[in-house]
Design a protein around this motif. Structure first.
Motif, mmCIF file in Angstrom:
data_model
loop_
_atom_site.group_PDB
_atom_site.id
_atom_site.type_symbol
_atom_site.label_atom_id
_atom_site.label_comp_id
_atom_site.label_asym_id
_atom_site.label_seq_id
_atom_site.Cartn_x
_atom_site.Cartn_y
_atom_site.Cartn_z
ATOM 1 N N TRP A 56 40.635 26.965 49.767
ATOM 2 C CA TRP A 56 41.772 26.807 48.858
ATOM 3 C C TRP A 56 41.442 27.237 47.432
ATOM 4 O O TRP A 56 42.257 27.053 46.519
ATOM 5 C CB TRP A 56 42.228 25.343 48.841
ATOM 6 C CG TRP A 56 41.140 24.370 48.453
ATOM 7 C CD1 TRP A 56 40.264 23.754 49.282
ATOM 8 C CD2 TRP A 56 40.816 23.931 47.126
ATOM 9 N NE1 TRP A 56 39.405 22.950 48.572
ATOM 10 C CE2 TRP A 56 39.728 23.042 47.240
ATOM 11 C CE3 TRP A 56 41.317 24.196 45.853
ATOM 12 C CZ2 TRP A 56 39.142 22.415 46.133
ATOM 13 C CZ3 TRP A 56 40.736 23.582 44.753
ATOM 14 C CH2 TRP A 56 39.669 22.701 44.892
ATOM 15 N N SER A 57 40.277 27.825 47.212
ATOM 16 C CA SER A 57 39.808 28.091 45.853
ATOM 17 C C SER A 57 40.712 29.046 45.086
ATOM 18 O O SER A 57 40.726 29.019 43.846
ATOM 19 C CB SER A 57 38.382 28.657 45.888
ATOM 20 O OG SER A 57 38.321 29.820 46.696
ATOM 21 N N ASP A 58 41.476 29.897 45.783
ATOM 22 C CA ASP A 58 42.356 30.830 45.080
ATOM 23 C C ASP A 58 43.707 30.222 44.716
ATOM 24 O O ASP A 58 44.501 30.861 44.031
ATOM 25 C CB ASP A 58 42.588 32.086 45.933
ATOM 26 C CG ASP A 58 41.393 33.014 45.905
ATOM 27 O OD1 ASP A 58 40.543 32.841 45.024
ATOM 28 O OD2 ASP A 58 41.305 33.895 46.776
ATOM 29 N N LEU A 59 43.975 29.003 45.150
ATOM 30 C CA LEU A 59 45.251 28.371 44.795
ATOM 31 C C LEU A 59 45.345 28.060 43.299
ATOM 32 O O LEU A 59 46.326 28.410 42.650
ATOM 33 C CB LEU A 59 45.460 27.099 45.615
ATOM 34 C CG LEU A 59 45.792 27.282 47.095
ATOM 35 C CD1 LEU A 59 45.934 25.922 47.772
ATOM 36 C CD2 LEU A 59 47.059 28.102 47.281
ATOM 37 N N PRO A 60 44.340 27.407 42.703
ATOM 38 C CA PRO A 60 44.466 27.113 41.272
ATOM 39 C C PRO A 60 44.072 28.258 40.368
ATOM 40 O O PRO A 60 44.521 28.332 39.224
ATOM 41 C CB PRO A 60 43.522 25.913 41.078
ATOM 42 C CG PRO A 60 42.506 26.080 42.137
ATOM 43 C CD PRO A 60 43.195 26.718 43.312
ATOM 44 N N SER A 61 43.216 29.166 40.819
ATOM 45 C CA SER A 61 42.722 30.202 39.900
ATOM 46 C C SER A 61 42.474 31.503 40.633
ATOM 47 O O SER A 61 41.394 32.068 40.572
ATOM 48 C CB SER A 61 41.424 29.732 39.234
ATOM 49 O OG SER A 61 40.475 29.347 40.206
ATOM 50 N N GLY A 62 43.470 31.987 41.317
ATOM 51 C CA GLY A 62 43.268 33.162 42.137
ATOM 52 C C GLY A 62 43.437 34.481 41.421
ATOM 53 O O GLY A 62 42.947 35.495 41.868
ATOM 54 N N THR A 63 44.148 34.515 40.292
ATOM 55 C CA THR A 63 44.396 35.772 39.606
ATOM 56 C C THR A 63 43.976 35.653 38.155
ATOM 57 O O THR A 63 43.873 34.561 37.594
ATOM 58 C CB THR A 63 45.888 36.152 39.667
ATOM 59 O OG1 THR A 63 46.647 35.168 38.961
ATOM 60 C CG2 THR A 63 46.370 36.226 41.103
ATOM 61 N N ALA A 64 43.745 36.810 37.525
ATOM 62 C CA ALA A 64 43.354 36.819 36.120
ATOM 63 C C ALA A 64 44.457 36.251 35.242
ATOM 64 O O ALA A 64 44.192 35.542 34.269
ATOM 65 C CB ALA A 64 43.008 38.248 35.692
ATOM 66 N N ALA A 65 45.713 36.541 35.578
ATOM 67 C CA ALA A 65 46.825 36.057 34.751
ATOM 68 C C ALA A 65 46.867 34.534 34.730
ATOM 69 O O ALA A 65 47.093 33.916 33.685
ATOM 70 C CB ALA A 65 48.147 36.620 35.282
ATOM 71 N N ARG A 66 46.629 33.912 35.893
ATOM 72 C CA ARG A 66 46.707 32.459 35.945
ATOM 73 C C ARG A 66 45.535 31.820 35.229
ATOM 74 O O ARG A 66 45.688 30.810 34.532
ATOM 75 C CB ARG A 66 46.748 31.986 37.399
ATOM 76 C CG ARG A 66 48.005 32.394 38.128
ATOM 77 C CD ARG A 66 48.098 31.709 39.455
ATOM 78 N NE ARG A 66 48.224 30.268 39.267
ATOM 79 C CZ ARG A 66 48.298 29.404 40.274
ATOM 80 N NH1 ARG A 66 48.269 29.844 41.509
ATOM 81 N NH2 ARG A 66 48.405 28.130 40.044
#
Length: 740
Positions: A56-66
């Motif tokens: 689930w690691s990409d749920l809170p911080s998956g993209t550079a924008a987020r």
């Protein structure tokens, strides 16, 4: 089946499963379930269990924008986390809730005021009224000859766009996890059963409408206050009265009992915040028209009339709310517990203070940096510059600098003053675990002792956080001096004899310190979105903060628990249909996610589930920081629901994880129930300080690192799997139908 859930900023599914060749069996690119491929040598775990991992690691911080948005949403996120740190019990919880919601509202007001300060005070009023500032700036000079009212009305579109941005992000983020919903469970007391549904409840929608309306009204108040300085009129009086009424309505809706309850209520009440937001938007249009069209003679002043007073009033209001929150929480604790106050619910006041102080510092830095660019200075601003920020912002920058220096000093004092006791405790632990080590193991024993000393510093963070919060409140309180028109430099020179040039240098250093924090967060967020190893350290704050649904501030980032809990619940239900049982294995934050999931499982599913937690912060941090939602009663409830098929592995070298249930001492009443005393299993870390016969290096010091490859972890899985097999033979299969 052994289902593994990693911790914050966790590694890939291959590392969690202990093999490189994995395949995804459910989910999507942001989160999903993985298994080793059939040809892999690592398809089974302890006790012959089949392996599966939830990543689930990409749920809170998956993209550079987020992750880059961490800088701008961090104060909102922290104020939302403070809401969940309310003390347990019904006594004063409603008062703490109201104060946390009002503090969150002041952050929205400050956000709108900051955008208005750059666009209206610096650009429209100061810069466009100076030929020197407009020189060489064609992108501004076309407005320089326009009337003041027209300039203010046009540049008011900038703060309106800023409000519209967070409005759009809040609505868009609220739709992120709509596909991952389960039927709402009936809430039982104040625990985690409500976490996965609050963000789509009428509560969150009302809250979002209230904050957007308050942001619009804030811009109206700034414009109307400046317009009133040029002379009152019937239009200004009516609009000002309506703005005050709308702002008061926002406060009343946040304070009124039952208005923001999680459960849906009457449709009339549900529409009130939406109507309020629509009226606020109409008021903004009328205000812009009045400022732009009415012919008045605007006064000459160094800044936008009364803008400085409005900013100072917001800072003073925040200080008063923070003091009230601290007093209320201290009264709630009643002084009956001698443990650090942070562990008794004062975390709400501490984190709210940090959020407020950080928001003030970021706002002041933005205005100060814009003023520096407009004045064409690269180091410091002087009194004679065209765009000197308002006094409240100057006090905020100075307070941030002094608070940071004082906090670093306090941290050094705490480290040095407690190191002797922590060293003695660590030496006793090492002597007990590795009695009389041979000479070749002395160096490794010293490394273990050092790891235990460092891990024990976690208990001192409460004192450091409280000290920092107290200093921040004092710094915010200094904003009251701005209401009297006092600035830092003249006051320091008159009272302390400090030359104004010295304080100007200190102010510049404070500004660059805030800028360094912003740049550090931006760079850290960028690397965290691209590098899994770097995310382990930088992304921890983001992953922990975005666990909690938006119950206090609607502009906070969305909670990944809204997807993780329903997705895990559905998957566990599927697995219990196909296998004898499921061993849920959670590392660090993964254990907290599984705790919330267990509370959502239906009884017939829970009978086929066992829980293994390791390096878990459930008791050491979560139960003491979030007593109303993860306190000891909730931990006992989790154990009861799964029939106490629960093991928790912990070690003294772990700075985050620890015991789940308190150790029984002589004279204490028996554990409730006695099975709770069998949950915790302390691991000697490392297993030995001597290298085994087949290796040249001693076993590693795990600390907080996942240790699925450790034989003791496999033994715990085997024990839980055997319990599930025994229960399966007694009860047999079941169905997993959804509730009516």
């Amino acid at each position: 089946m052994e289902l593994r859930v990693h911790g914050v900023a966790g590694a890939g599914a291959g590392q969690v499963l202990g093999c490189r060749d994995v395949r995804q069996v459910a989910g999507d690119r942001r989160a999903g379930f993985y298994r080793p491929r059939a040809q892999s040598r690592h398809t089974t775990g302890g006790g012959g269990t089949l392996l599966e991992a939830y990543q689930w690691s990409d749920l809170p911080s998956g993209t550079a924008a987020r992750t880059l948005s961490l800088v701008f949403l961090l104060p909102f996120m922290l104020s939302n986390v403070a809401f969940w740190m309310r003390p347990a019990g019904r006594g004063l919880q409603s008062g703490v809730t109201v104060l946390c919601q009002l503090l969150a509202l002041t952050l929205t007001l400050l956000y709108a005021l900051t955008a208005a300060g750059v666009a209206l005070d610096l650009l429209a009023w100061k810069c466009m009224g100076s030929s020197g500032c407009l020189a060489g700036r064609g992108w501004l000079s076309w407005l320089g000859g326009r009337p003041v009212g027209v300039r203010l009305a046009l540049l008011a579109l900038v703060p309106l766009a800023a409000v519209a941005l967070v409005w759009f992000l809040g609505v868009r983020q609220a739709r992120s996890y709509e596909a991952f919903r389960l039927p709402a469970a009936k809430p039982q007391d104040d625990n985690l059963t409500a976490l996965d549904r609050w963000d789509v409840s009428p509560r969150a929608k009302r809250l979002h409408a209230i904050h957007v309306a308050a942001a619009f009204v804030t811009l109206d108040v700034v414009l109307l206050a400046a317009r009133a300085a040029a002379g009152t009129s019937v239009t200004v009086v009516v609009l000002s009265a309506l703005a005050g009424a709308l702002l008061a309505t926002c406060v009343v809706l946040l304070c009124a009992p039952g208005q923001l309850e999680p459960a849906p209520i009457a449709s009339t009440t549900d529409r009130m915040p939406l109507v309020l937001r629509a009226v606020a938007g109409g008021l903004t249009v009328a205000t812009l028209w009045s400022v732009a069209v009415e012919p008045v003679r605007w006064p000459r002043s160094d800044g936008l009339p009364r803008y400085a007073d409005i900013v100072a009033i917001v800072f003073v209001t925040q200080t008063a709310l923070l003091v009230a929150l601290a007093v209320l929480v201290l009264w709630r604790s009643g002084g009956r517990d001698r443990r650090p106050a942070l562990l008794r619910g004062l975390g709400a006041a501490v984190v709210a203070t940090v959020a407020t102080g950080l928001a003030g510092a970021l706002s002041a830095e933005l205005v100060y940096r814009a003023a520096s660019l407009l004045s064409r200075r690269t180091f410091m601003l002087r009194t004679g510059d065209l765009a000197v920020p308002v006094p409240a912002y100057r006090w905020a920058i100075l307070a941030f600098f002094l608070t940071t220096i004082a906090a670093v000093t306090a941290g050094a004092i705490i480290i040095l003053s407690t190191r002797a006791d922590r060293r003695r405790t660590a030496a006793a632990i090492v002597a007990r675990d590795y009695p009389a080590p041979p000479p070749e193991a002395k160096a490794q024993a010293r490394r273990v002792e050092k790891a235990v000393i460092q891990a024990s510093f976690t208990e001192q963070l409460g004192s450091l956080a409280i000290a920092y919060a107290c200093l921040t409140v004092i710094g915010l309180g200094a904003s009251a001096l701005a209401l009297a028109g006092l600035e830092p430099s003249p006051l320091a020179q008159d009272l302390l004899g400090v030359p104004s040039e010295v304080l100007s240098v200190v102010m510049a250093i404070g500004s660059y310190l805030i800028l360094a924090v912003v740049v550090g967060l931006l760079v850290g967020g960028l690397f965290a979105s691209r590098t899994a190893g770097f995310r382990r350290y930088v992304g921890v704050l983001w992953d922990l903060g975005t666990f909690w649904p938006r119950a206090a501030h609607p502009f906070a980032p969305p909670s990944y628990i809204e997807r993780a809990v329903p997705e895990l619940t559905d998957r566990i239900c599927q697995l219990t249909r196909r296998y004898d049982g499921v061993v849920l294995s959670g590392h660090s934050q993964g254990s907290v996610i599984l705790a919330a999931t267990v509370l959502r499982l239906r009884p017939e599913v829970r009978r086929r589930v066992a829980l293994l937690t390791y390096a878990s912060p459930l008791k050491r941090l979560c139960a003491q920081l979030y007593p109303a939602y993860l306190g000891e009663p909730v931990l006992y409830e989790i154990g009861d629901r799964i029939g106490w098929r629960w093991l928790n592995l912990w070690s003294n070298t772990d700075p985050i994880g620890g015991r789940i249930f308190s150790r029984q001492r002589s004279g204490d009443p028996p554990a409730r129930p006695r099975s709770a005393a069998l949950v915790d299993r302390r691991l000697r870390d490392p297993e030995d300080v001597l290298a085994p016969a087949v290796d040249s290096t001693p076993p590693p010091i795990w600390g907080h690192t996942p240790y699925e490859s450790d034989d003791r972890y496999a033994a715990a899985v085997r024990e839980l799997a055997d319990r599930l097999r025994a229960d399966w033979e007694q009860r047999g299969p079941h169905n997993c139908a959804e509730p009516d």
